[in-house]
Motif scaffolding. Structure first.
Motif, PDB file in Angstrom:
ATOM      1  N   VAL A  92      65.729  26.350  43.262  1.00 51.54           N
ATOM      2  CA  VAL A  92      64.895  26.760  42.471  1.00 51.54           C
ATOM      3  C   VAL A  92      64.243  28.052  43.158  1.00 51.54           C
ATOM      4  O   VAL A  92      64.157  29.041  43.318  1.00 51.54           O
ATOM      5  CB  VAL A  92      63.703  26.172  41.860  1.00 51.54           C
ATOM      6  N   ALA A  93      63.504  27.571  44.158  1.00 57.33           N
ATOM      7  CA  ALA A  93      63.370  28.481  45.745  1.00 57.33           C
ATOM      8  C   ALA A  93      64.471  29.532  45.492  1.00 57.33           C
ATOM      9  O   ALA A  93      63.993  30.773  45.683  1.00 57.33           O
ATOM     10  CB  ALA A  93      62.841  28.081  46.888  1.00 57.33           C
ATOM     11  N   SER A  94      65.326  29.682  45.894  1.00 60.69           N
ATOM     12  CA  SER A  94      66.450  31.033  46.121  1.00 60.69           C
ATOM     13  C   SER A  94      66.788  31.289  44.597  1.00 60.69           C
ATOM     14  O   SER A  94      66.489  32.611  44.756  1.00 60.69           O
ATOM     15  CB  SER A  94      67.790  30.755  46.760  1.00 60.69           C
ATOM     16  N   GLU A 142      58.076  27.395  36.956  1.00 60.53           N
ATOM     17  CA  GLU A 142      57.407  25.741  36.254  1.00 60.53           C
ATOM     18  C   GLU A 142      58.093  24.913  35.084  1.00 60.53           C
ATOM     19  O   GLU A 142      58.323  23.887  34.924  1.00 60.53           O
ATOM     20  CB  GLU A 142      55.840  25.819  35.596  1.00 60.53           C
ATOM     21  N   ARG A 143      58.302  25.814  34.133  1.00 61.70           N
ATOM     22  CA  ARG A 143      59.110  24.812  32.590  1.00 61.70           C
ATOM     23  C   ARG A 143      61.219  25.097  33.851  1.00 61.70           C
ATOM     24  O   ARG A 143      60.894  23.625  33.632  1.00 61.70           O
ATOM     25  CB  ARG A 143      59.764  25.994  31.997  1.00 61.70           C
ATOM     26  N   LEU A 144      61.192  25.310  34.494  1.00 63.42           N
ATOM     27  CA  LEU A 144      62.935  25.485  34.851  1.00 63.42           C
ATOM     28  C   LEU A 144      62.483  24.369  36.145  1.00 63.42           C
ATOM     29  O   LEU A 144      63.155  23.216  36.310  1.00 63.42           O
ATOM     30  CB  LEU A 144      63.219  26.025  35.935  1.00 63.42           C
ATOM     31  N   LEU A 145      61.123  23.834  37.115  1.00 64.14           N
ATOM     32  CA  LEU A 145      60.938  23.281  37.706  1.00 64.14           C
ATOM     33  C   LEU A 145      60.777  21.371  37.055  1.00 64.14           C
ATOM     34  O   LEU A 145      61.610  20.706  37.748  1.00 64.14           O
ATOM     35  CB  LEU A 145      59.854  23.420  38.639  1.00 64.14           C
ATOM     36  N   LYS A 146      60.298  21.700  35.436  1.00 63.35           N
ATOM     37  CA  LYS A 146      60.146  20.512  35.330  1.00 63.35           C
ATOM     38  C   LYS A 146      61.552  19.614  33.945  1.00 63.35           C
ATOM     39  O   LYS A 146      61.977  18.826  34.295  1.00 63.35           O
ATOM     40  CB  LYS A 146      59.378  20.954  33.973  1.00 63.35           C
ATOM     41  N   ARG A 147      62.642  20.714  34.240  1.00 60.15           N
ATOM     42  CA  ARG A 147      64.253  20.374  33.769  1.00 60.15           C
ATOM     43  C   ARG A 147      64.908  18.789  35.055  1.00 60.15           C
ATOM     44  O   ARG A 147      63.698  19.188  36.096  1.00 60.15           O
ATOM     45  CB  ARG A 147      64.886  21.691  33.879  1.00 60.15           C
TER      46      ARG A 147
END
Length: 167
Positions: free
Chosen positions: A11-13, A45-50
Motif C-alpha cells: 500500500v505504501a507504493s 485507510e479502507r484499503l489497509l483494513k482489507r
C-alpha cells in the motif's frame, strides 16, 4: 528498520504513486483541499483494513471507486445533518438539545441511514414510507402491489436490522 518495512508494504507504493492524482480528482468533486486530503487518507485507510490487496496494487480503479463512495457518504451525511438542523429550527425553542445530544442524534441518524441504504429495495421502500412518510400499511401495500402481511414482514426486518446495527 521500521522505515524499510513501511516502504516494502504494497500500500505504501500504491500511496506514493496514486495519492496526488486521487487528491486532485477528489478536489474536483468536493471543492475543498482539506476535505479532499481527508478523503484520500480515508480511502487508503479502507484499503489497509482489507485482508488482502490482490490486484489493487496494479490499478487505481479500486481507489477511485472507494473514494467515490466516500464522497457519496460525505454528501449524504451533510444532507442528513442539514435536514436534522432544519427540523431543530422548526421545533424552535420548545426542544433544543445540547451540542453533545445533537452529535449523538446525528451519529445515530447516520448509522440508521447506512443500514437503510443496505436494505433490499422493497424493504427500504416499506420502511421509508411507513417511518418517514407516515403511510399506513394498507397504503404501502397497495402502492407496492404487495400484501399487508408482506409490508409487516419487510418493516419488521428493517426495524430489526436498525436495532441490531445501532446498538
Amino acid at each position: 528498520m521500521r522505515k524499510q518495512h513501511i516502504k516494502s508494504h504494497p500500500v505504501a507504493s500504491l500511496y506514493v504513486e496514486n495519492q496526488s492524482w486521487l487528491r486532485g480528482w477528489l478536489y474536483r468533486k468536493v471543492g475543498c483541499t482539506h476535505l479532499a486530503a481527508d478523503l484520500v487518507q480515508d480511502t487508503f485507510e479502507r484499503l489497509l483494513k482489507r485482508e488482502s490487496y490482490g490486484d489493487v496494487e496494479k490499478s487505481g480503479a479500486y481507489l477511485k471507486t472507494t473514494a467515490r463512495n466516500l464522497v457519496i457518504d460525505h454528501w449524504r451525511r451533510k444532507a442528513l445533518e442539514a435536514a436534522y438542523m432544519e427540523a431543530l429550527h422548526i421545533q424552535g425553542e420548545a426542544y433544543h438539545p445540547s451540542p453533545e445530544e445533537q452529535h449523538m442524534h446525528l451519529d445515530l441518524l447516520n448509522r440508521i441511514d447506512q443500514v437503510v441504504q443496505r436494505l433490499p429495495v422493497q424493504t427500504r421502500q416499506v420502511f421509508l414510507r411507513v417511518q418517514l412518510e407516515g403511510w399506513g400499511y394498507a397504503k404501502v401495500a397497495e402502492s407496492l402491489g404487495i400484501s399487508v402481511s408482506t409490508v409487516k414482514r419487510h418493516l419488521k426486518a428493517a426495524l430489526l436490522e436498525c436495532c441490531f446495527y445501532c446498538e
